[in-house]
Write a protein that holds these residues in place. Structure first.
Motif, short mmCIF file in Angstrom:
data_model
loop_
_atom_site.label_atom_id
_atom_site.label_comp_id
_atom_site.label_asym_id
_atom_site.label_seq_id
_atom_site.Cartn_x
_atom_site.Cartn_y
_atom_site.Cartn_z
N LEU A 150 48.99 33.51 -1.89
CA LEU A 150 49.12 33.95 -0.49
C LEU A 150 50.43 34.71 -0.28
CD1 LEU A 150 48.19 31.08 2.00
CD2 LEU A 150 47.26 33.40 1.97
N HIS A 151 51.51 34.13 -0.82
CA HIS A 151 52.85 34.70 -0.65
C HIS A 151 52.96 36.07 -1.33
CE1 HIS A 151 57.34 34.26 -0.40
NE2 HIS A 151 57.26 35.08 -1.44
N GLU A 152 52.53 36.14 -2.59
CA GLU A 152 52.67 37.42 -3.32
C GLU A 152 51.76 38.49 -2.72
OE1 GLU A 152 55.14 37.72 -5.24
OE2 GLU A 152 55.57 35.59 -5.36
N GLY A 154 51.10 38.68 0.37
CA GLY A 154 51.84 39.09 1.57
C GLY A 154 52.81 40.21 1.27
N HIS A 155 53.57 40.07 0.15
CA HIS A 155 54.44 41.17 -0.26
C HIS A 155 53.58 42.42 -0.49
CE1 HIS A 155 58.06 38.88 -0.50
NE2 HIS A 155 57.72 38.16 -1.57
N GLY A 156 52.50 42.22 -1.26
CA GLY A 156 51.64 43.36 -1.61
C GLY A 156 51.13 44.11 -0.40
N GLY A 161 59.93 40.95 2.29
CA GLY A 161 61.04 40.17 2.79
C GLY A 161 60.59 38.72 2.88
N HIS A 162 61.49 37.86 3.33
CA HIS A 162 61.18 36.44 3.36
C HIS A 162 61.50 35.82 4.70
CE1 HIS A 162 61.44 36.75 -1.17
NE2 HIS A 162 60.24 36.27 -0.94
N SER A 163 60.69 34.86 5.08
CA SER A 163 60.94 34.05 6.26
C SER A 163 61.95 32.96 5.89
CB SER A 163 59.63 33.43 6.71
OG SER A 163 59.88 32.23 7.40
N ALA A 225 59.44 41.94 -5.71
CA ALA A 225 59.83 40.70 -5.02
C ALA A 225 59.11 39.53 -5.62
CB ALA A 225 59.52 40.79 -3.53
N ASP A 226 59.80 38.36 -5.67
CA ASP A 226 59.17 37.13 -6.12
C ASP A 226 58.47 36.47 -4.93
OD1 ASP A 226 59.96 37.38 -8.68
OD2 ASP A 226 61.79 36.19 -8.44
ZN LIG Z 1 58.62 36.44 -2.14
#
Ligand SMILES: [Zn+2]
Length: 226
Positions: A150-152, A154-156, A161-163, A225-226
């Motif tokens: 889900l997180h990666e 989201g970057h894609g 950026g990060h919350s 981004a990680d």
């Molecule tokens: Zn990340």
């Protein structure tokens, strides 16, 4: 619009202007102010063509696929997605592999963005498109796997950026029970992002100018981004 039409050729995009685009204002919804536009600007698409690395039928591959499908299903409630069977035709490709160490640090997933000039069948002019590679480690427990996907993703899909809140899928670090759905803050941030002008304009098949030969290559503009 035929966004996932077969790709005829790809070339690295020309370098964007040196001047970095403006970030979101501090008062922007959710954690939008913590996002960073790419050097070309915000990267959003009206529809993403997505490819997932096929695997074998063993239980580890199946578990990875189930987690990825669940994460894509969650994103599909908020972003227009179209699955493609040829990796070459995708804007975003999801690979079942562990990201390489970066600065000696391991991570469960990583997303890479490049901009390319892409010529697709049936669309007369080449145009700027994102090419996102998402690496997602197979060796994770189910909930972490799904949450990392889900997180990666989201970057894609443009949330670079990060919350600072661990309840958000775009949190910088996962808590003991990582989220499996977009939080209300994730959704408000995404809605803000989708209203920004995109650095990659949508396809217009009616564009008149015909260009069948690839332009000279230029150095790519990339981010990670990680
Ligand atoms: Zn990340």
């Amino acid at each position: 619009m035929i966004p996932c039409a077969p790709v005829q050729w790809r070339q690295p995009a020309p370098e964007p202007p040196r001047q970095a685009p403006a970030p979101a204002p501090a008062a922007a919804p959710g954690y939008a102010a913590r996002l960073k536009p790419s050097r070309a600007g915000w990267i959003t698409l009206p529809q993403w063509c997505v490819w997932v690395e096929p695997g074998s039928d063993d239980r580890w591959d199946r578990r990875w696929r189930e987690a990825v499908e669940a994460a894509l299903g969650e994103w599909a409630d908020h972003i227009e997605l179209q699955r493609v069977s040829a990796a070459e035709d995708a804007h975003l490709r999801l690979w079942r592999r562990r990201p390489p160490l970066r600065d000696g640090r391991a991570s469960n997933g990583r997303a890479y963005l490049r901009l390319q000039q892409v010529k697709r069948q049936g669309i007369s002019s080449p145009r700027l498109e994102p090419q996102v590679e998402v690496l997602l480690s197979p060796g994770l427990r189910r909930q972490v796997l799904q949450s990392t996907a889900l997180h990666e993703l989201g970057h894609g899909f443009g949330l670079w950026g990060h919350s600072d809140d661990s309840r958000d899928v775009m949190a910088a670090s996962q808590g003991a029970s990582p989220p499996l759905e977009l939080s209300e803050r994730d959704q408000r941030t995404l809605q803000w992002l989708l209203k920004q002008p995109s650095a990659v304009p949508a396809a217009r098949p009616e564009q008149a100018s015909e260009q069948t030969e690839a332009p000279a290559p230029a150095p790519p503009s990339a981010r990670t981004a990680d």
